[in-house]
Design a protein around this motif. Structure first.
Motif, PDB file in Angstrom:
ATOM      1  N   UNK A 147       0.856  -1.182   0.000  1.00 55.35           N
ATOM      2  CA  UNK A 147       0.000   0.000   0.000  1.00 55.35           C
ATOM      3  C   UNK A 147       0.889   1.227   0.000  1.00 55.35           C
ATOM      4  N   UNK A 148       0.756   2.055  -1.007  1.00 60.75           N
ATOM      5  CA  UNK A 148       1.484   3.315  -1.094  1.00 60.75           C
ATOM      6  C   UNK A 148       2.994   3.115  -0.949  1.00 60.75           C
ATOM      7  N   UNK A 149       3.494   2.053  -1.563  1.00 62.04           N
ATOM      8  CA  UNK A 149       4.929   1.808  -1.575  1.00 62.04           C
ATOM      9  C   UNK A 149       5.491   1.062  -0.382  1.00 62.04           C
ATOM     10  N   UNK A 150       4.652   0.658   0.557  1.00 65.88           N
ATOM     11  CA  UNK A 150       5.140  -0.068   1.727  1.00 65.88           C
ATOM     12  C   UNK A 150       4.299  -1.296   2.015  1.00 65.88           C
ATOM     13  N   UNK A 151       4.915  -2.294   2.641  1.00 62.94           N
ATOM     14  CA  UNK A 151       4.192  -3.500   3.017  1.00 62.94           C
ATOM     15  C   UNK A 151       3.541  -3.294   4.377  1.00 62.94           C
ATOM     16  N   UNK A 152       2.231  -3.509   4.427  1.00 63.97           N
ATOM     17  CA  UNK A 152       1.470  -3.321   5.662  1.00 63.97           C
ATOM     18  C   UNK A 152       0.514  -4.489   5.851  1.00 63.97           C
ATOM     19  N   UNK A 153       0.143  -4.733   7.106  1.00 63.68           N
ATOM     20  CA  UNK A 153      -0.844  -5.761   7.398  1.00 63.68           C
ATOM     21  C   UNK A 153      -2.231  -5.198   7.147  1.00 63.68           C
ATOM     22  N   UNK A 154      -3.185  -6.077   6.898  1.00 62.75           N
ATOM     23  CA  UNK A 154      -4.550  -5.608   6.684  1.00 62.75           C
ATOM     24  C   UNK A 154      -5.108  -5.083   7.994  1.00 62.75           C
ATOM     25  N   UNK A 155      -6.114  -4.243   7.899  1.00 62.70           N
ATOM     26  CA  UNK A 155      -6.707  -3.666   9.097  1.00 62.70           C
ATOM     27  C   UNK A 155      -7.406  -4.713   9.948  1.00 62.70           C
ATOM     28  N   UNK A 178      -7.717   0.416   3.149  1.00 61.42           N
ATOM     29  CA  UNK A 178      -6.543   0.665   2.309  1.00 61.42           C
ATOM     30  C   UNK A 178      -6.180   2.146   2.321  1.00 61.42           C
ATOM     31  N   UNK A 179      -7.178   3.020   2.264  1.00 64.27           N
ATOM     32  CA  UNK A 179      -6.900   4.464   2.316  1.00 64.27           C
ATOM     33  C   UNK A 179      -6.299   4.848   3.661  1.00 64.27           C
ATOM     34  N   UNK A 180      -6.830   4.281   4.735  1.00 67.72           N
ATOM     35  CA  UNK A 180      -6.302   4.581   6.070  1.00 67.72           C
ATOM     36  C   UNK A 180      -4.869   4.085   6.208  1.00 67.72           C
ATOM     37  N   UNK A 181      -4.581   2.896   5.687  1.00 67.79           N
ATOM     38  CA  UNK A 181      -3.219   2.374   5.738  1.00 67.79           C
ATOM     39  C   UNK A 181      -2.265   3.231   4.926  1.00 67.79           C
ATOM     40  N   UNK A 182      -2.713   3.710   3.772  1.00 67.27           N
ATOM     41  CA  UNK A 182      -1.876   4.570   2.936  1.00 67.27           C
ATOM     42  C   UNK A 182      -1.569   5.874   3.657  1.00 67.27           C
ATOM     43  N   UNK A 183      -2.552   6.464   4.312  1.00 65.11           N
ATOM     44  CA  UNK A 183      -2.327   7.701   5.052  1.00 65.11           C
ATOM     45  C   UNK A 183      -1.337   7.476   6.191  1.00 65.11           C
ATOM     46  N   UNK A 184      -1.502   6.361   6.899  1.00 61.81           N
ATOM     47  CA  UNK A 184      -0.600   6.056   8.009  1.00 61.81           C
ATOM     48  C   UNK A 184       0.826   5.828   7.491  1.00 61.81           C
ATOM     49  N   UNK A 185       0.937   5.166   6.350  1.00 65.62           N
ATOM     50  CA  UNK A 185       2.245   4.896   5.753  1.00 65.62           C
ATOM     51  C   UNK A 185       2.934   6.202   5.368  1.00 65.62           C
ATOM     52  N   UNK A 186       2.190   7.121   4.746  1.00 72.13           N
ATOM     53  CA  UNK A 186       2.766   8.411   4.346  1.00 72.13           C
ATOM     54  C   UNK A 186       3.176   9.223   5.575  1.00 72.13           C
ATOM     55  N   UNK A 187       2.350   9.212   6.606  1.00 74.70           N
ATOM     56  CA  UNK A 187       2.663   9.963   7.818  1.00 74.70           C
ATOM     57  C   UNK A 187       3.928   9.416   8.475  1.00 74.70           C
ATOM     58  N   UNK A 188       4.069   8.122   8.478  1.00 72.46           N
ATOM     59  CA  UNK A 188       5.250   7.491   9.080  1.00 72.46           C
ATOM     60  C   UNK A 188       6.526   7.849   8.310  1.00 72.46           C
ATOM     61  N   UNK A 189       6.449   7.854   6.974  1.00 73.83           N
ATOM     62  CA  UNK A 189       7.613   8.189   6.159  1.00 73.83           C
ATOM     63  C   UNK A 189       8.011   9.653   6.305  1.00 73.83           C
ATOM     64  N   UNK A 190       7.042  10.522   6.563  1.00 71.38           N
ATOM     65  CA  UNK A 190       7.315  11.963   6.639  1.00 71.38           C
ATOM     66  C   UNK A 190       7.853  12.398   8.002  1.00 71.38           C
ATOM     67  N   UNK A 191       7.914  11.505   8.957  1.00 64.53           N
ATOM     68  CA  UNK A 191       8.403  11.885  10.296  1.00 64.53           C
ATOM     69  C   UNK A 191       9.708  11.250  10.605  1.00 64.53           C
TER      70      UNK A 191
END
Length: 60
Positions: free
Chosen positions: A12-20, A47-60
């Motif tokens: 999701x959004x360039x990163x591997x994440x577990x499903x919600x 999927x949208x929530x995971x993508x947002x979380x992934x982007x937030x994590x990369x930006x910090x």
């Protein structure tokens, strides 16, 4: 067939994440009927929530 798996993730959004939900589904080849693997399952909203979380994590 949905099951729960510990190590199945999705891209999701360039990163591997577990499903919600932790749910998975069997990925079956339509040509052969053979099981190709198990994939993580999530809703569109998840999927949208995971993508947002992934982007937030990369930006910090």
């Amino acid at each position: 067939m949905s099951t729960t798996a510990d190590s199945v993730r999705m891209l999701v959004d360039g990163g591997l994440v577990e499903s919600t939900s932790g749910a998975t589904f069997d990925n079956v080849s339509p040509a052969t009927g053979l099981l190709l693997g198990t994939a993580a399952e999530t809703s569109d909203f998840g999927a949208r929530a995971l993508a947002q979380r992934s982007r937030a994590h990369r930006n910090h």
